[in-house]
Enzyme design. Structure first.
Site, mmCIF file in Angstrom:
data_model
loop_
_atom_site.group_PDB
_atom_site.id
_atom_site.type_symbol
_atom_site.label_atom_id
_atom_site.label_comp_id
_atom_site.label_asym_id
_atom_site.label_seq_id
_atom_site.Cartn_x
_atom_site.Cartn_y
_atom_site.Cartn_z
ATOM 1 N N ARG A 560 0.826 -1.260 -0.066
ATOM 2 C CA ARG A 560 0.118 0.144 0.115
ATOM 3 C C ARG A 560 0.830 1.253 0.145
ATOM 4 O O ARG A 560 2.073 1.320 0.604
ATOM 5 C CB ARG A 560 -0.795 0.086 1.185
ATOM 6 C CG ARG A 560 -1.725 -1.094 1.420
ATOM 7 C CD ARG A 560 -2.863 -1.172 0.556
ATOM 8 N NE ARG A 560 -3.645 -0.013 0.418
ATOM 9 C CZ ARG A 560 -4.860 0.038 -0.161
ATOM 10 N NH1 ARG A 560 -5.490 -1.178 -0.698
ATOM 11 N NH2 ARG A 560 -5.523 1.249 -0.087
ATOM 12 N N VAL A 561 0.313 2.077 -0.666
ATOM 13 C CA VAL A 561 1.065 3.540 -0.677
ATOM 14 C C VAL A 561 0.226 4.742 0.209
ATOM 15 O O VAL A 561 0.721 5.718 0.212
ATOM 16 C CB VAL A 561 1.350 4.009 -2.056
ATOM 17 C CG1 VAL A 561 2.237 3.107 -2.742
ATOM 18 C CG2 VAL A 561 0.199 4.199 -2.872
ATOM 19 N N ASP A 562 -0.846 4.090 0.693
ATOM 20 C CA ASP A 562 -1.679 4.998 1.563
ATOM 21 C C ASP A 562 -1.478 4.766 3.066
ATOM 22 O O ASP A 562 -0.708 3.870 3.602
ATOM 23 C CB ASP A 562 -3.313 5.055 1.058
ATOM 24 C CG ASP A 562 -3.858 3.423 1.143
ATOM 25 O OD1 ASP A 562 -3.066 2.681 1.429
ATOM 26 O OD2 ASP A 562 -4.854 3.473 0.490
ATOM 27 N N ASP A 563 -2.577 5.145 3.709
ATOM 28 C CA ASP A 563 -2.249 4.975 5.284
ATOM 29 C C ASP A 563 -3.002 4.007 5.599
ATOM 30 O O ASP A 563 -3.790 3.719 6.843
ATOM 31 C CB ASP A 563 -2.751 6.131 6.185
ATOM 32 C CG ASP A 563 -1.792 7.536 5.933
ATOM 33 O OD1 ASP A 563 -0.625 7.275 5.613
ATOM 34 O OD2 ASP A 563 -2.268 8.377 5.806
ATOM 35 N N VAL A 564 -2.995 2.676 4.915
ATOM 36 C CA VAL A 564 -3.536 1.501 5.213
ATOM 37 C C VAL A 564 -2.245 0.541 5.664
ATOM 38 O O VAL A 564 -1.356 0.498 4.913
ATOM 39 C CB VAL A 564 -4.391 0.925 3.960
ATOM 40 C CG1 VAL A 564 -5.052 -0.619 4.267
ATOM 41 C CG2 VAL A 564 -5.726 1.769 3.845
#
Ligand code: 6R9
Length: 692
Positions: A560-564
């Site tokens: 993941r590149v997001d806050d997940v």
């Protein structure tokens, strides 16, 4: 032209490359051990010759058609299902580009069908009535059960009739909170039979999480059971539901009926918490209903189910899937990615509480009239050989699991595997997170005895089914790569500015056009749907994953590149964990990051600052972990609480997560530029307190 089509054309040449011939020879000579040096692992000639897609050329041909003529390609496949009425002129209409108006996706619009009918009645008519639909293996070895397609239809109809009797109608939501009993897929199918929208909540979620989901989708009925045994532990599910329902009633969202399955093996009726008038035992009512129930015919675009998943903000997102496209897509991906044959016995270890259990325990396999194994227990109970004991007992031929389980079994040692024959295995599968090459090799060499191709399937709750996946038998695999896109899928790797990059590259993984199984909206929040998935790179669906493509056109997912964070294949939003932590009266602020974890893939690492004057202690640490368990669920409990007097912030007050990630992974010499911090000294403080 499509860049992937060019890769497909060049891939057709792959097996004639010099290195490839060497590998091919090794296969023929029986030396096909996947090792560090071999980056290509070929299916055996024996496997390929019986495979549904037996060569890169065959794939190339079908892939090309799926891109050049998606309407024709998918209509041909859809015609194999039963439609009360055929879809209209337009097979697919879509707008992926927010700049041109609201995002919308429609497949087979105007077509009238029912997915439960296609899973059961249609297969029974085709002569599969006496075939086993489900084998059930209980938590305790020796406890098992099974249902044929005929028997399953009877059970589904009885429950469907009960739901109708309590007023559930087409379009109504039903929340299901059940462990892996046969009643879980039965409940899903009963809902889809009558056009009700199921929302399964994984039976590891807390009362608060259930309440949040109930408040969002307002079901008339909740289906649960009194308790379940997982390993040596008894989990009293009804108590958790009870707390959720009490909270919902107080918040003006009462639920009329709580249908409770009496799971006798785990708990007795008498000690189950009960509210007369609302709660009712499944066994007391459902078996009294007729075993025939007319199906509710629905439009292809009518909702089938809601499934909540984590995003980068605190509130879980209700991913909505519709009927027709999802049906066609899950059935087709299941068939090709696992090279499915009617003689297969299929086992997917995922729980129906996650998307994998929707698409590849329930709908995909049953649409293919497969025999599916449902396992109630824990994969290492009573010991680490349980999976292979089950494989031998049922002669499982397709085994689909998650890298976290592979790594944990690998750590326990080969002896547990070798004790069992496993000779029924034919195809292995992996899902949930990138599988590291060493786990891939162990899975391939030890579990599969270097015979069974591994389908490393990349997809998401949102995508409904596989988007990038090997087709076993079609082309060589590379350990750790999900290989090539499925039919009709056009991946694009884009840079920060949203420009598509060609050839060998890495960047953000997007998809260019819709596929039938794509989700249509986030329940009640179409704007969030557009913002989260379609605004970052206009014109594309953005997956949230990083990815690279190598010189042979193979895709490598990098996370993941997001806050997940991805913990044991479960998606957890850092914001959700943070908001649970700060609800603790003594916690002032929290920042959560993912860290590498040997077994879980990623672990949860939480930095917390405390309310003025509160001393940090072991007791406080425990109660911080407990608050996350009770608000989200045990699977989201932080692995590490790092007490912080202050957090590294920019002058505008933004927490610098980049620095926290480095501290969490103890990479102190890679902290990068800290000069923009409001208080640079907090970094050293954090390092000093790392192991307190
Ligand atoms: C099916 C499922 C989706 C996220 C996804 C990605 C990760 C799933 C993967 C994989 C690498 C694979 N992911 N499969 N990463 N290789 N084969 O897991 O859905 O729970 O929504 O998670 O999981 O990061 O974005 P979901």
């Amino acid at each position: 032209t499509d860049s992937h089509l060019r890769h497909v054309d060049s891939m057709a040449l792959l097996p004639s490359g010099a290195g490839a011939i060497q590998h091919l020879n090794a296969v023929i000579l029986g030396e096909a051990l996947a090792s560090e040096e071999n980056d290509l692992v070929f299916p055996s000639p024996g496997f390929s010759s019986q495979a549904l897609i037996s060569s890169p050329e065959k794939y190339g041909e079908m892939y090309r058609r799926s891109i050049e003529d998606p309407a024709g390609f998918w209509s041909d496949i859809a015609s194999e299902f039963y439609w009360k009425q055929k879809w209209g002129e337009q097979v697919c209409s879509e707008n992926f580009d927010v700049r041109k108006g609201p995002v919308s996706i429609e497949w087979f619009k105007g077509g009238v069908t029912n997915i439960c009918y296609n899973c059961l009645d249609r297969n029974i008519e085709a002569g599969f009535g006496d075939k086993v639909a489900m084998y059930w293996e209980g938590n305790e070895p020796g406890f098992d059960d099974k249902l044929t397609y005929n028997e399953l239809l009877d059970k589904v109809c009885q429950l469907a009739n009960y739901l109708i009797s309590v007023g559930v109608k087409k379009g109504d939501a039903v929340v299901i909170y059940l462990p892996m009993l046969m009643e879980l897929p039965i409940a899903m199918l009963a809902c889809s039979r009558i056009g009700a929208v199921h929302s399964v909540v994984f039976a590891g979620f807390s009362a608060e999480s259930i309440a949040q989901r109930i408040t969002d989708c307002k079901p008339k009925v909740v289906i649960t059971c009194n308790a379940v045994k997982r390993g040596a532990k008894v989990i009293k599910l009804k108590e958790i539901v009870d707390a959720a329902l009490t909270e919902c009633a107080q918040n003006g969202c009462p639920v009329d009926v709580c249908l409770t399955y009496d799971n006798k093996l785990a708990m007795d009726r008498e000690s189950t918490v009960w509210k007369d008038g609302r709660d009712i035992w499944w066994q007391d009512v459902v078996p009294k209903f007729p075993t025939k129930c007319e199906v509710e015919w629905v439009d292809a675009e009518d909702p089938l189910f809601l499934l909540y998943t984590s995003g980068s903000t605190g509130k879980p997102k209700g991913v909505l899937h519709t009927t027709g496209g999802y049906m066609v897509y899950t059935a087709t991906t299941f068939k090709y990615a696992f090279d499915y044959k009617q003689s297969d016995i299929y086992w997917c270890t995922a729980d129906c509480g996650w998307i994998t259990g929707h698409s590849y325990v329930t709908y995909g396999p049953m649409l293919n009239a497969a025999s599916v194994l449902i396992f109630e227990g824990a994969p290492t109970y009573p010991d680490s050989g349980r999976c292979w004991d089950i494989v031998d007992k049922y002669k499982v031929s397709i085994f689909y699991t998650a890298p976290t389980l592979v790594r944990s079994l690998m750590r326990d040692g080969d002896q547990y595997v070798k004790r069992y024959s496993r000779k029924s295995l034919r195809v292995l599968g992996s899902v949930g997170e990138p599988i590291n090459p060493s786990a891939w090799r162990w899975f391939y060499n030890v579990v599969g005895d270097s015979r069974c191709p591994i389908s490393d399937t990349w997809w998401q709750t949102e995508t409904g089914g596989f988007l990038i996946t090997p087709l076993p038998g079609a082309w060589p695999q590379k350990p750790g790569s999900a290989t090539y896109p499925f039919f009709g899928v056009q991946p694009a790797i884009v840079d920060e500015k949203g420009n598509e990059i060609e050839g060998e590259c890495s960047g953000y993984l997007c998809i260019k056009r819709s596929w039938p199984g794509a989700f249509r909206t986030l329940y009640g929040d179409h704007e969030r749907y557009e913002t989260t998935y379609f605004k970052a790179f206009p014109g594309y669906y953005f997956s949230g994953d990083g990815c690279s493509r190598d010189k042979d056109g193979y895709y490598w997912l990098t996370g993941r590149v997001d806050d997940v964070i991805n913990v044991s294949g479960h998606r957890i939003g850092t914001a959700e964990v943070e908001s649970a932590l700060v609800s603790h009266p003594q916690c002032a602020e929290a920042a959560v990051v993912g860290v590498e974890h040997e077994v879980k893939g990623q672990g949860i690492y939480a930095f917390v600052t405390l309310v003025e004057g509160v001393p940090y202690s072991e007791e406080l640490r425990k109660s911080l972990v407990a608050v996350v368990r009770s608000q989200i669920g045990a699977f989201a409990a932080p692995d590490k609480i790092h007490w912080a007097p202050g957090l590294p912030k920019t002058r505008s007050g933004k927490i610098m997560r980049r620095i926290l990630r480095k501290i969490a992974s103890r990479q102190y010499d890679e902290l990068g530029d800290t000069s923009t911090l409001a208080e640079p000294q907090v970094v050293q403080q954090l390092i000093d307190l790392a192991d307190v």
